[in-house]
Scaffold this active site. Structure first.
Site, PDB file in Angstrom:
ATOM      1  N   HIS A  61     111.021 -39.819   0.124  1.00  0.00           N
ATOM      2  CA  HIS A  61     111.837 -39.753   1.328  1.00  0.00           C
ATOM      3  C   HIS A  61     113.133 -38.984   1.083  1.00  0.00           C
ATOM      4  O   HIS A  61     114.130 -39.546   0.640  1.00  0.00           O
ATOM      5  CB  HIS A  61     112.148 -41.183   1.798  1.00  0.00           C
ATOM      6  CG  HIS A  61     112.695 -41.252   3.184  1.00  0.00           C
ATOM      7  ND1 HIS A  61     112.469 -42.325   4.009  1.00  0.00           N
ATOM      8  CD2 HIS A  61     113.452 -40.399   3.900  1.00  0.00           C
ATOM      9  CE1 HIS A  61     113.063 -42.130   5.173  1.00  0.00           C
ATOM     10  NE2 HIS A  61     113.680 -40.964   5.124  1.00  0.00           N
ATOM     11  N   HIS A  63     115.618 -35.577   2.837  1.00  0.00           N
ATOM     12  CA  HIS A  63     115.855 -34.611   3.915  1.00  0.00           C
ATOM     13  C   HIS A  63     116.433 -33.362   3.264  1.00  0.00           C
ATOM     14  O   HIS A  63     117.539 -33.408   2.716  1.00  0.00           O
ATOM     15  CB  HIS A  63     116.833 -35.188   4.942  1.00  0.00           C
ATOM     16  CG  HIS A  63     116.290 -36.389   5.657  1.00  0.00           C
ATOM     17  ND1 HIS A  63     115.529 -36.308   6.789  1.00  0.00           N
ATOM     18  CD2 HIS A  63     116.372 -37.713   5.356  1.00  0.00           C
ATOM     19  CE1 HIS A  63     115.169 -37.528   7.193  1.00  0.00           C
ATOM     20  NE2 HIS A  63     115.669 -38.402   6.332  1.00  0.00           N
ATOM     21  N   LEU A  64     115.666 -32.275   3.286  1.00  0.00           N
ATOM     22  CA  LEU A  64     116.145 -31.020   2.680  1.00  0.00           C
ATOM     23  C   LEU A  64     116.789 -30.108   3.724  1.00  0.00           C
ATOM     24  O   LEU A  64     117.365 -29.078   3.377  1.00  0.00           O
ATOM     25  CB  LEU A  64     115.000 -30.309   1.948  1.00  0.00           C
ATOM     26  CG  LEU A  64     114.356 -31.114   0.797  1.00  0.00           C
ATOM     27  CD1 LEU A  64     113.254 -30.304   0.128  1.00  0.00           C
ATOM     28  CD2 LEU A  64     115.394 -31.543  -0.234  1.00  0.00           C
ATOM     29  N   ARG A  65     116.695 -30.520   5.001  1.00  0.00           N
ATOM     30  CA  ARG A  65     117.428 -29.882   6.115  1.00  0.00           C
ATOM     31  C   ARG A  65     117.049 -28.436   6.405  1.00  0.00           C
ATOM     32  O   ARG A  65     117.674 -27.806   7.265  1.00  0.00           O
ATOM     33  CB  ARG A  65     118.952 -29.949   5.882  1.00  0.00           C
ATOM     34  CG  ARG A  65     119.507 -31.353   5.692  1.00  0.00           C
ATOM     35  CD  ARG A  65     119.329 -32.225   6.914  1.00  0.00           C
ATOM     36  NE  ARG A  65     120.110 -33.461   6.805  1.00  0.00           N
ATOM     37  CZ  ARG A  65     119.726 -34.610   7.341  1.00  0.00           C
ATOM     38  NH1 ARG A  65     118.574 -34.708   8.004  1.00  0.00           N
ATOM     39  NH2 ARG A  65     120.484 -35.677   7.229  1.00  0.00           N
ATOM     40  N   HIS A 180     109.517 -44.876  10.344  1.00  0.00           N
ATOM     41  CA  HIS A 180     110.929 -45.286  10.476  1.00  0.00           C
ATOM     42  C   HIS A 180     110.948 -46.277  11.641  1.00  0.00           C
ATOM     43  O   HIS A 180     110.840 -45.881  12.791  1.00  0.00           O
ATOM     44  CB  HIS A 180     111.761 -44.030  10.770  1.00  0.00           C
ATOM     45  CG  HIS A 180     113.167 -44.256  11.210  1.00  0.00           C
ATOM     46  ND1 HIS A 180     114.249 -43.712  10.564  1.00  0.00           N
ATOM     47  CD2 HIS A 180     113.687 -44.956  12.245  1.00  0.00           C
ATOM     48  CE1 HIS A 180     115.361 -44.063  11.179  1.00  0.00           C
ATOM     49  NE2 HIS A 180     115.053 -44.823  12.210  1.00  0.00           N
ATOM     50  N   HIS A 233     112.335 -47.205   4.330  1.00  0.00           N
ATOM     51  CA  HIS A 233     113.641 -47.861   4.169  1.00  0.00           C
ATOM     52  C   HIS A 233     113.738 -49.262   4.798  1.00  0.00           C
ATOM     53  O   HIS A 233     114.531 -49.496   5.713  1.00  0.00           O
ATOM     54  CB  HIS A 233     114.788 -46.980   4.670  1.00  0.00           C
ATOM     55  CG  HIS A 233     114.536 -46.218   5.954  1.00  0.00           C
ATOM     56  ND1 HIS A 233     114.059 -46.812   7.088  1.00  0.00           N
ATOM     57  CD2 HIS A 233     114.696 -44.906   6.251  1.00  0.00           C
ATOM     58  CE1 HIS A 233     113.940 -45.890   8.030  1.00  0.00           C
ATOM     59  NE2 HIS A 233     114.322 -44.734   7.541  1.00  0.00           N
ATOM     60  N   ASP A 306     115.953 -41.729   0.701  1.00  0.00           N
ATOM     61  CA  ASP A 306     116.402 -41.319   2.042  1.00  0.00           C
ATOM     62  C   ASP A 306     117.657 -40.438   1.926  1.00  0.00           C
ATOM     63  O   ASP A 306     118.609 -40.581   2.692  1.00  0.00           O
ATOM     64  CB  ASP A 306     116.663 -42.536   2.944  1.00  0.00           C
ATOM     65  CG  ASP A 306     116.857 -42.138   4.407  1.00  0.00           C
ATOM     66  OD1 ASP A 306     116.679 -40.952   4.739  1.00  0.00           O
ATOM     67  OD2 ASP A 306     117.215 -43.013   5.221  1.00  0.00           O
ATOM     68  N   GLY A 325     123.427 -41.545   7.878  1.00  0.00           N
ATOM     69  CA  GLY A 325     122.800 -40.957   6.702  1.00  0.00           C
ATOM     70  C   GLY A 325     123.754 -40.738   5.551  1.00  0.00           C
ATOM     71  O   GLY A 325     124.922 -40.408   5.746  1.00  0.00           O
TER      72      GLY A 325
END
Ligand SMILES: [Zn+2]
Length: 430
Positions: A61, A63-65, A180, A233, A306, A325
């Site tokens: 998990h 987030h590489l955006r 989620h 999560h 996350d 976040g």
């Protein structure tokens, strides 16, 4: 032939029940031998005396955006953060812009990762088109393109019929939905966990049952249609209880918990610092203890970060307005080692299992083991190190961490991906 000999480390390989002083020989990117006194000539020797040699960590998990939010993170920077945190494989979420909901989107991630990534990247796709929760994606095309799972992470799937259909399709391809959970009506405009602290701070609260109610829904549907669901999560005791009962009933449910939910509580919000604002929110000490217990008992299968980068301009708002976040790749190991192993809840081999073997198993990735012939993804740990988390540890483009200044034990000494040292002694080497 390239070769690397890692000498005299404590080799912990939960997949094979191994925990002993040994050498590890890597040839052509694969584990070639594990044992004492390996003397075969190697091009490169790594002295791991006093250190722990573990299968590379797998983060289900992050987030590489990229695409769309490159000022917060990119595939290049996010995978360097992962390497600095000992993660040799990461699974980036699909809530980019555009959302990854087509085979072309998966191909984009694969190509960017091929060109820029410091560690392995296993892409996933959204469950619903544009993550709007209204119509499901083409699961077959996406699996064929290389999606290892599906998730609308960042958004809850509110329509139960959509969730049912999605679980049915995923069952056909034997891939899980990573969900989620959080009922949007119960969440409302909440910004932190509902309870004593939210009342005192005068901030709108989110009741933990908002998560648990969807966890129960997912387990009921997965049982009904025979699908696989992975709860992302997990943040409260009631969710842990539902997962436990689901497992007892034989439902294919797995779960992850983040380092911040294991280490922090809503008491951290007293200073209205938006670096403690995440979704789901930090809860009470009682809920936190239930998560630690759930992890120790195997109800919660693994740890995932996350990692959710937001640039300072985004996070530098009032607590109400700041986005949810926090980053987590670089700080995960020291935080959970300190909290769980030094704290006495888990042994080090158990912790390593939850960071490598278990997450690999959930997505059936050929990772998380030091078996002969396996990809030589290796994380080397210095468990003797003590100090404070500081700026020098970070490789992410963002700094929205709740852990700056925290006193910890243990750090990642080196990260090796398919036999290549990509991180060592604070330096990313790619
Ligand atoms: Zn999420």
């Amino acid at each position: 032939m390239t070769s690397l000999l890692i000498q005299n480390g404590r080799v912990i390989d939960p997949a094979n029940g191994r925990d002993e002083l040994a050498d590890l020989l890597i040839q052509d990117g694969r584990v070639a031998a594990v044992g004492r006194g390996l003397t075969r000539a190697a091009a490169e020797v790594f002295d791991a005396r006093g250190k722990v040699v573990a299968p590379g960590f797998v983060d289900l998990h992050v987030h590489l955006r990229e695409p769309g939010f490159e000022s917060d993170e990119t595939i290049a920077s996010g995978t360097r953060a992962a390497a600095a945190g000992g993660f040799t494989s990461v699974v980036p979420m699909a809530n980019t812009n555009p959302v990854i909901d087509t085979a072309a989107g998966i191909k984009f991630i694969q190509e960017r990762a091929g060109a820029d990534a410091a560690v392995n990247v296993f892409p996933i796709a959204a469950v619903t088109r544009e993550q709007k929760g209204e119509s499901i994606v083409e699961f077959g095309d996406l699996v064929q393109a290389g999606a290892v799972a599906f998730s609308d992470d960042g958004h809850a799937i509110m329509n139960n019929e959509i969730m049912r259909r999605a679980l049915e399709y995923c069952a056909m391809f034997d891939v899980p939905i990573l969900d989620h959970c959080g009922d949007l009506n119960l969440i409302g405009h909440g910004v932190m966990c509902e309870g004593e602290v939210s009342t005192r701070l005068g901030l709108p609260g989110i009741p933990p049952v908002a998560e648990a109610i969807q966890v129960a829904r997912d387990i009921a549907l997965a049982e009904y249609v025979g699908g696989k669901v992975h709860i992302q999560h997990v943040s409260c005791a009631l969710s842990v209880e539902f997962i436990k009962r689901g497992k007892e009933r034989g439902v294919a449910v797995t779960a992850e918990v983040t380092p911040h939910h294991l280490a922090l509580t809503d008491a951290c919000l007293e200073r209205y610092d938006s670096n403690f604002k995440m979704s789901p929110p930090l809860a009470s000490e009682e809920e936190r203890r239930a998560l630690v217990r759930g992890l120790a008992e195997g109800v919660i299968d693994c740890i995932a970060t996350d990692h959710a980068p937001h640039s300072a301009t985004q996070k530098d708002k009032t607590f109400d307005e700041a986005p949810f976040g926090v980053i987590g790749s670089e700080t995960a190991f020291p935080v959970v080692y300190t909290e769980l192993v030094v704290g006495g809840a888990l042994t080090l081999p158990q912790l390593i299992e939850k960071l490598s073997t278990a997450p690999a198993r959930i997505l059936k990735l050929p990772k998380g083991t030091l078996s002969i012939g396996a990809d030589a993804d290796v994380t080397i740990l210095d468990t003797e190190w003590r100090g404070a988390i500081d700026e020098s540890m970070f490789r992410s483009r963002s700094r929205n961490t709740p852990f700056l200044g925290r006193q910890v034990h243990g750090k990642v000494a080196a990260t090796i991906v398919r036999g290549r040292v990509v991180y060592r002694d604070g330096q990313v080497l790619v």
